[in-house]
Write an enzyme that holds these catalytic residues in place. Structure first.
Site, PDB file in Angstrom:
ATOM      1  N   ASP A 531       0.836  -1.197   0.000  1.00 10.27           N
ATOM      2  CA  ASP A 531       0.000   0.000   0.000  1.00 10.27           C
ATOM      3  C   ASP A 531       0.869   1.244   0.000  1.00 10.27           C
ATOM      4  O   ASP A 531       2.082   1.168   0.196  1.00 10.27           O
ATOM      5  CB  ASP A 531      -0.951  -0.025   1.208  1.00 10.27           C
ATOM      6  CG  ASP A 531      -0.196  -0.165   2.519  1.00 10.27           C
ATOM      7  OD1 ASP A 531       0.568   0.746   2.857  1.00 10.27           O
ATOM      8  OD2 ASP A 531      -0.354  -1.206   3.204  1.00 10.27           O
ATOM      9  N   GLU A 605      20.029 -23.726 -17.451  1.00 10.38           N
ATOM     10  CA  GLU A 605      19.335 -22.763 -16.582  1.00 10.38           C
ATOM     11  C   GLU A 605      20.238 -21.561 -16.261  1.00 10.38           C
ATOM     12  O   GLU A 605      19.801 -20.421 -16.268  1.00 10.38           O
ATOM     13  CB  GLU A 605      18.896 -23.455 -15.287  1.00 10.38           C
ATOM     14  CG  GLU A 605      17.758 -24.431 -15.521  1.00 10.38           C
ATOM     15  CD  GLU A 605      17.541 -25.408 -14.360  1.00 10.38           C
ATOM     16  OE1 GLU A 605      16.442 -25.959 -14.275  1.00 10.38           O
ATOM     17  OE2 GLU A 605      18.483 -25.626 -13.553  1.00 10.38           O
TER      18      GLU A 605
END
Ligand code: GLA
Length: 726
Positions: A531, A605
């Protein structure tokens, strides 16, 4: 002047070149709303507040029983701060209980002042702005009983189409007054033909986009979890029914607050809309013996759909909300240990992780949960912020990390306590809830009562011991459960929720000030406290514990409406089945990092991670962190999701496209936005040159076979003309 007061008509106009917001002081001294919309210059507003024929007016006027103004009736008028306990049943922003038990609350205008700059709130996070960029209006109102003062403050951030509003209630005399409701904002609109867009979900499903048509009555959306929550977010939009990403009027509202909030959208029988937004009044009862400062609301109005709101909010958060001193410096490429080893590690494991993380490009190594107290399992030691020496030699690990040229970060969960902890053995009343009844555990833990100064200080000093002794560059601040029973051993029941978050803010603020160079990242079981309040202290927040990139599309899509990409922690993690290139392409649209067992990565990877790292280093700062973001395709509405971000100078662009279900060679083009139509861009993927106009009107040709989750990352750069002219 962005804020004007016309004394003849007693009208305030807050405006910039795009938007205008106005209200007046009516003959009774009440603030009556006039208009919030596109700036159309000055106009005669009398028809806007004309209520039409009304029997009550005729009757009352005729008999002269009560004086009422032709343009005001409290059941129907648009208001800025409507009274409670009268004919207006649409819901008032403030409700006060006086010592005689009555609650009729009615504030009237006393005075105002207009000035350059933006006031900072005490004890609460708030935005800031330079005097040349922001103008503010303060209005003093006093209630009919002459016992309470209400200071309303509006500030306009001229270049951003942003208006903030907040409110402080102060006792004129301390006479047992209780505040039962104090919403920071009321906005009344003359119509009701809007959609409400809010961002809701759950753990691992934060901020899912939800759009609903307003209906008669009240839609009440709130959090009573003691934090802003996974379930709802204190950001929402009211928009025209036909508003889209790129068109239509949309108003965005964000609350600079991390505790219980609520917004109510009421459509009255007269088909007007009232919006209230602020601290949730459930279980709220505030003894008004000193100032009650209410959180700031941030409003923006876009004439061009959601995208305009997003750009306003992103710029506002980056320039006027985040306070971290290095906020404009490129963030280090972060490696986090959590999904690699969880709580199972020792000194050697972490040293091996650091060595391996270094080889895949990490610049900051974060040791997550498990390094303190006797934290070998997740049922113990929260509250014991000293080294788990049987498990780890922290000095050795930090030295090793720094020798390797990596920064070092540590995980804390400061607002929690496990019953299995030394802190609890000493102070079992530090936890919220009463031992006489029940204190519900969640993840084996209780919530510390940060409404009490002594408890905040205890945690502060424990953390300082670690942060003073060790060379720490980063702190991950977690909050892994919501508040259950909110009984405090000392704080009044109706004040606990708000005082808890005030205590938490004080704790973080003190640490921010004492360690201004430390990069703090917020987290609450992922994104349970994402927030505007937290962003004042934490320039980045872990967006979600969900690290499956497909699920992440939805979460990052919803989060992006209000919050800039540079605030959204996003990692390539080991979880779920897509390859690391796909995970990387999605994680790039956030504060990119890595989270897996680095020692177990195979060469393919590693290669994929390094490829993504290169893109991160070249494009993150200008394109992702500082650039403008566009949602090209919504995963909530289509089989696709596409994000695009472009540097402010419009020269560098990253575009991510992914489909969800498999599709054969369907005819489809991806239209970009925000480019310079007159410049040429080279699409690195095919080496060809396209004009900005072509890419925006026709788009990138995507007519090809798409397996499920085929993810494409497009990179475009403006072509520099020979001779150095661009
Ligand atoms: C929360 C966080 C995770 C991790 C764990 C550690 O769930 O969201 O990233 O830090 O806590 O316990």
């Amino acid at each position: 002047m962005p804020i004007n007061y016309q004394s003849e008509s007693k009208t305030f106009v807050i405006s910039n070149k795009n938007i205008s917001y106005s209200f007046l002081i009516n003959s009774q001294g009440l603030l009556q709303h006039i208009y919030f919309g596109k700036n159309i210059g000055s106009f005669d507003y009398s028809s806007l507040i004309d209520l039409g024929w009304d029997w009550t007016k005729t009757y009352l006027d005729k008999d002269d029983i009560e004086k009422i103004n032709n343009d005001y009736y409290n059941d129907r008028s648009l208001m800025e701060l409507s009274p409670h306990g009268c004919n207006d049943k649409r819901g008032a922003p403030i409700v006060i209980r006086y010592s005689d038990g009555t609650r009729q609350t009615n504030f009237k205008y006393v005075s105002h002042r207009i000035y350059s700059g933006k006031p900072i709130l005490t004890n609460l996070p708030s935005s800031y702005g330079a005097q040349k960029d922001v103008t503010s209006l303060e209005i003093v109102m006093i209630d009919d009983e002459k016992k309470v003062k209400c200071l309303l403050t509006y500030s306009i951030f001229e270049r951003l189409d942003i208006i903030t509003r907040n409110m402080t209630l102060s006792p004129i005399e301390d006479s047992g007054i209780k505040v039962l409701r104090a919403y920071s904002m009321e906005l009344d609109l003359p119509n009701s033909n809007y959609d409400l867009i809010h961002f809701c979900g759950d753990w691992c499903q934060e901020r899912y986009f939800d759009r609903t048509v307003l209906h008669d009555g009240t839609i009440d959306i709130s959090s009573n979890y003691g934090r802003s929550s996974h379930e709802e977010n204190p950001y929402f939009i009211l928009a025209d029914h036909d508003a889209s990403e790129t068109s239509g009027i949309a108003i965005g509202f964000g609350l600079v607050y991390s505790g219980n909030f609520s917004f109510k959208v009421n459509v009255s029988k007269w088909k007007t809309t009232r919006v209230l937004f602020g601290i949730n009044d459930e279980d709220f009862e505030w003894n008004l013996s000193a100032d009650l400062i209410c959180p700031e609301v941030v409003m923006s109005l876009s004439l061009n759909g959601f995208e305009g709101l997003t750009h306003n909010f992103h710029d506002f958060v980056r320039n006027n909300l985040i306070r971290y001193k290095n906020k404009d410096v490129k963030r280090p490429l972060l490696f986090n240990s959590w999904e690699g080893c969880y709580l199972e590690f020792n000194t050697q494991t972490i040293i091996d992780y650091i060595d391996s993380a270094k080889t895949i490009g990490a610049e900051l190594f974060v040791l997550d949960d498990g390094w303190f107290g006797s934290r070998n399992t997740d049922d113990r030691s929260l509250g014991d912020w000293y080294i788990n020496e049987n498990k780890i030699n922290l000095q050795k690990v930090i030295d090793h990390c720094h020798q390797k040229g990596l920064k070092f970060g540590l995980w804390f969960e400061p607002e929690m306590i496990n019953p299995l902890s030394d802190l609890y053995k000493k102070y079992d009343n530090f936890a919220l809830g009463s031992k006489k009844t029940i204190r519900s555990l969640s993840r084996h833990q209780l919530v510390l009562d940060t409404s009490i100064d002594e408890i905040v200080d205890n945690i502060f000093y424990q953390m300082c011991e670690i942060l003073d002794k060790y060379d720490i560059d980063y702190v991950k601040w977690d909050h892994n459960r919501s508040i259950g029973e909110h009984i405090s051993s000392r704080t009044n029941y109706g004040e606990v929720y708000h005082r808890i978050i005030l205590g938490t803010y004080r704790l973080i603020d003190q640490l921010n000030k004492r360690y201004p160079s430390i990069l703090f990242e917020g987290c609450a079981s992922g994104g349970g406290r994402f927030d505007l309040g937290m962003l004042c202290y934490f320039p980045q927040i872990w967006t979600s514990d969900e690290t499956d990139p497909i699920q992440r599309l939805f979460i990052q899509y919803g989060t992006s409406f209000a919050y800039p990409l540079q605030t959204m922690g996003a990692h390539i993690s080991k979880n779920k089945m897509t390859d690391y290139l796909t995970k990387g392409a999605i994680a790039l649209f956030g504060t990119y990092g890595l989270e897996m067992n680095p020692c177990k990565l195979n060469s393919r990877e590693r290669k994929q991670i390094k490829e993504i790292n290169k893109i991160y280093h070249r494009y993150h700062q200008t394109v992702i962190s500082e650039g403008d973001f566009y949602r090209l395709l919504s995963p909530f509405e289509t089989n696709y999701c596409s994000f695009m971000s472009i540097s402010k100078n419009k020269r560098k662009v990253l575009v991510m496209f992914i489909n969800i279900l498999k599709e054969n060679n369907r005819y489809r083009f991806l239209k970009l936005r925000g480019l310079n139509p007159h410049k040429n861009y080279r699409l690195k993927n095919d080496g060809k040159e396209y004009s900005g106009a072509y890419l925006m009107e026709i788009g990138i040709n995507l007519t090809r076979w798409l397996e499920e989750f085929t993810c494409l990352l497009f990179i475009l750069e403006e072509v520099h003309k020979v001779g150095g002219r661009e």
